[in-house]
Design a protein around this motif. Sequence first.
Motif, PDB file in Angstrom:
ATOM      1  N   ALA A 188      -3.887   3.957  -1.964  1.00 36.28           N
ATOM      2  CA  ALA A 188      -2.796   4.886  -1.409  1.00 36.28           C
ATOM      3  C   ALA A 188      -3.668   5.529  -0.119  1.00 36.28           C
ATOM      4  O   ALA A 188      -4.673   5.648  -0.364  1.00 36.28           O
ATOM      5  N   ILE A 189      -2.583   5.595   0.826  1.00 36.35           N
ATOM      6  CA  ILE A 189      -3.383   6.109   2.068  1.00 36.35           C
ATOM      7  C   ILE A 189      -2.300   7.463   2.486  1.00 36.35           C
ATOM      8  O   ILE A 189      -1.307   7.352   2.134  1.00 36.35           O
ATOM      9  N   ARG A 190      -3.020   8.275   3.347  1.00 37.98           N
ATOM     10  CA  ARG A 190      -2.077   9.625   3.546  1.00 37.98           C
ATOM     11  C   ARG A 190      -2.307   9.626   5.163  1.00 37.98           C
ATOM     12  O   ARG A 190      -3.412   9.628   5.730  1.00 37.98           O
ATOM     13  N   LEU A 191      -1.011   9.817   5.761  1.00 38.01           N
ATOM     14  CA  LEU A 191      -1.102   9.976   7.156  1.00 38.01           C
ATOM     15  C   LEU A 191      -1.704  11.415   7.463  1.00 38.01           C
ATOM     16  O   LEU A 191      -1.533  12.389   6.740  1.00 38.01           O
ATOM     17  N   VAL A 192      -2.150  11.455   8.612  1.00 38.44           N
ATOM     18  CA  VAL A 192      -2.713  12.627   9.324  1.00 38.44           C
ATOM     19  C   VAL A 192      -2.252  13.442  10.561  1.00 38.44           C
ATOM     20  O   VAL A 192      -2.143  14.323  10.942  1.00 38.44           O
ATOM     21  N   ASP A 193      -0.960  12.275  11.039  1.00 36.89           N
ATOM     22  CA  ASP A 193      -0.241  12.841  12.236  1.00 36.89           C
ATOM     23  C   ASP A 193       1.285  12.697  11.727  1.00 36.89           C
ATOM     24  O   ASP A 193       1.947  12.668  13.138  1.00 36.89           O
ATOM     25  N   ARG A 194       1.672  12.691  10.630  1.00 35.09           N
ATOM     26  CA  ARG A 194       3.035  12.514  10.653  1.00 35.09           C
ATOM     27  C   ARG A 194       3.407  13.464   9.463  1.00 35.09           C
ATOM     28  O   ARG A 194       2.837  13.080   8.490  1.00 35.09           O
ATOM     29  N   GLU A 195       4.614  13.958   9.577  1.00 33.52           N
ATOM     30  CA  GLU A 195       5.409  14.533   8.277  1.00 33.52           C
ATOM     31  C   GLU A 195       6.748  14.014   8.029  1.00 33.52           C
ATOM     32  O   GLU A 195       7.100  13.250   8.903  1.00 33.52           O
ATOM     33  N   VAL A 215       0.849  -1.284  -0.138  1.00 35.89           N
ATOM     34  CA  VAL A 215       0.096   0.212  -0.041  1.00 35.89           C
ATOM     35  C   VAL A 215       0.997   1.244   0.064  1.00 35.89           C
ATOM     36  O   VAL A 215       1.876   1.405   0.760  1.00 35.89           O
ATOM     37  N   PHE A 216       0.770   2.207  -0.908  1.00 29.44           N
ATOM     38  CA  PHE A 216       1.592   3.453  -0.901  1.00 29.44           C
ATOM     39  C   PHE A 216       1.055   4.421   0.153  1.00 29.44           C
ATOM     40  O   PHE A 216      -0.040   4.487   0.461  1.00 29.44           O
ATOM     41  N   ARG A 250      -7.382   3.068  13.321  1.00 31.23           N
ATOM     42  CA  ARG A 250      -6.947   3.940  14.375  1.00 31.23           C
ATOM     43  C   ARG A 250      -7.413   5.327  13.969  1.00 31.23           C
ATOM     44  O   ARG A 250      -6.725   6.206  14.891  1.00 31.23           O
ATOM     45  N   ARG A 251      -7.645   5.661  12.923  1.00 36.00           N
ATOM     46  CA  ARG A 251      -7.900   7.098  12.518  1.00 36.00           C
ATOM     47  C   ARG A 251      -6.784   7.890  12.362  1.00 36.00           C
ATOM     48  O   ARG A 251      -6.619   9.086  12.414  1.00 36.00           O
ATOM     49  N   ARG A 252      -5.554   7.063  12.051  1.00 39.77           N
ATOM     50  CA  ARG A 252      -4.169   7.815  12.075  1.00 39.77           C
ATOM     51  C   ARG A 252      -3.863   8.263  10.214  1.00 39.77           C
ATOM     52  O   ARG A 252      -2.957   8.658  10.031  1.00 39.77           O
ATOM     53  N   ALA A 253      -4.730   7.600   9.526  1.00 44.24           N
ATOM     54  CA  ALA A 253      -4.521   7.797   7.946  1.00 44.24           C
ATOM     55  C   ALA A 253      -5.844   7.666   7.182  1.00 44.24           C
ATOM     56  O   ALA A 253      -6.843   7.645   8.217  1.00 44.24           O
TER      57      ALA A 253
END
Length: 465
Positions: free
Chosen positions: A39-46, A3-4, A27-30
């Motif tokens: 593809a998923i995008r993280l919401v709490d990490r850069e 998974v991207f 867990r709502r982290r992505a």
Amino acid sequence: MAVFVLDRLGKPLMPCSEKRARLLLARRRARVHRLMPFAIRLVDRELLSSAAQPLRIKLDPGSKATGLALVRDIEQVDASTGEIHRGAVVLNLFELVHRGRQISEALTARRAMRRRRRGALRYRAPRFLNRTRPTRWLAPSLQHRVDTTLAWVKRLQRWAPITAASTELVRFDMQVPDNPEVTGIEYQQGTLFGYELREYLLEKWTRKCCYCDVQNVPLNIEHLVSRARGGSNRVSNLAIACVPCNIRKAAQPLDVFVKDKARLTAQVRRPLKDASAVNATRWALVNALRATGLPVETASGGRTKYNRSQLGIPKTHALDAVCVGEVSAVVAWRKPTLRVKCTGRGSYQRTLLDRYGFPRGYLMRARRVRGFGTGDHVRADVPSGRKAGTHRGRVAVRATGSFNIQTHDQVVQGVAHRYCRVLQRADGYGYSRMAIDKGEAGGGAATQPGPSLPGLKAEVSRAEG
């Protein structure tokens, strides 16, 4: 399939497993970034650092389809010699289906219709010396192969931290068959020589016996003029034949053994159509890949076949891409393949023409109806009626607001727009999944329905809601 993963700012991270993606979504982290490819995008990490494992994009260019493979490079140490060889861990497999034939036929039809209209309606003096082509010009059907392949390489660069590329530069190393006196132990006595020659002959004779046209049987290299009658080992005197025909012919002349000698002679002189298309675009593709800034490794098709045979991997476009270039071991190659078919973005032509090139009907001028466009991936929840249920697939819009939805196994007609919801906008490609059939002896490919990744259906449905 891997998974991207993108960080909060949209920069690519290392792809993760389906299990980890499922946990991040639960867990709502992505959140889901796109469905195909998933593809998923993280919401709490850069992305704080650029450290990543080495990823390589491998390509197997073809005239009708191009195989792409995203792999992670690993080092293999030979215990006997201590030499370090490069292996590959397969992350994702893609098969990109081109539409060069449709482009060529559309241009031919347009040219014929224009000629008909100009000749029937008015006279125009012929023009000459006013059409110039740039240097290294390619026909639109060939340029399409280069453009779509490069577009997908750039797409994968946006979704994964790719550091290198490998591609086939030539289908066959023609200096070996044409010049047997070429120096070098690898060409003269090495194992790679036989694979280059055999792959060329198989492609030349369309993988059929040159005498009886039988397929899917063991084929031997055959001398058209036997060695006993002075025949040479040049490639122009070689063909492939099944074992029974090879034994029956023995040292007989072609005039005695076959009735239609002219057909064999014409086949020997006939150029390779698919190989010609690949050879016409090979340098354009390599130069375009180098322009991306990636170090590009080039290899021949004979070496790809040699690697595939040594590793025991079945032949598909995507798995051929895995075997391109230097590779000593391949791990986790039994993965589903995402089949990407070039469908285009519609046509500028809004008028339907008859066989003579005159208008017979008109298409609607608006491309979008009620916020939907043809090719969008939608989900329709129909509450009642004959079409009751949930339907997911590509939509074809109508001006009336009653759409058709193409699912993986049928076409659902007449679905009202109010029941539809856009999952992914049309991007000019159609997607389907192919999986390695493990129960088949040869490990061939079989189409597998269903657009979602296994184990992620619940999370995707939750994201859609």
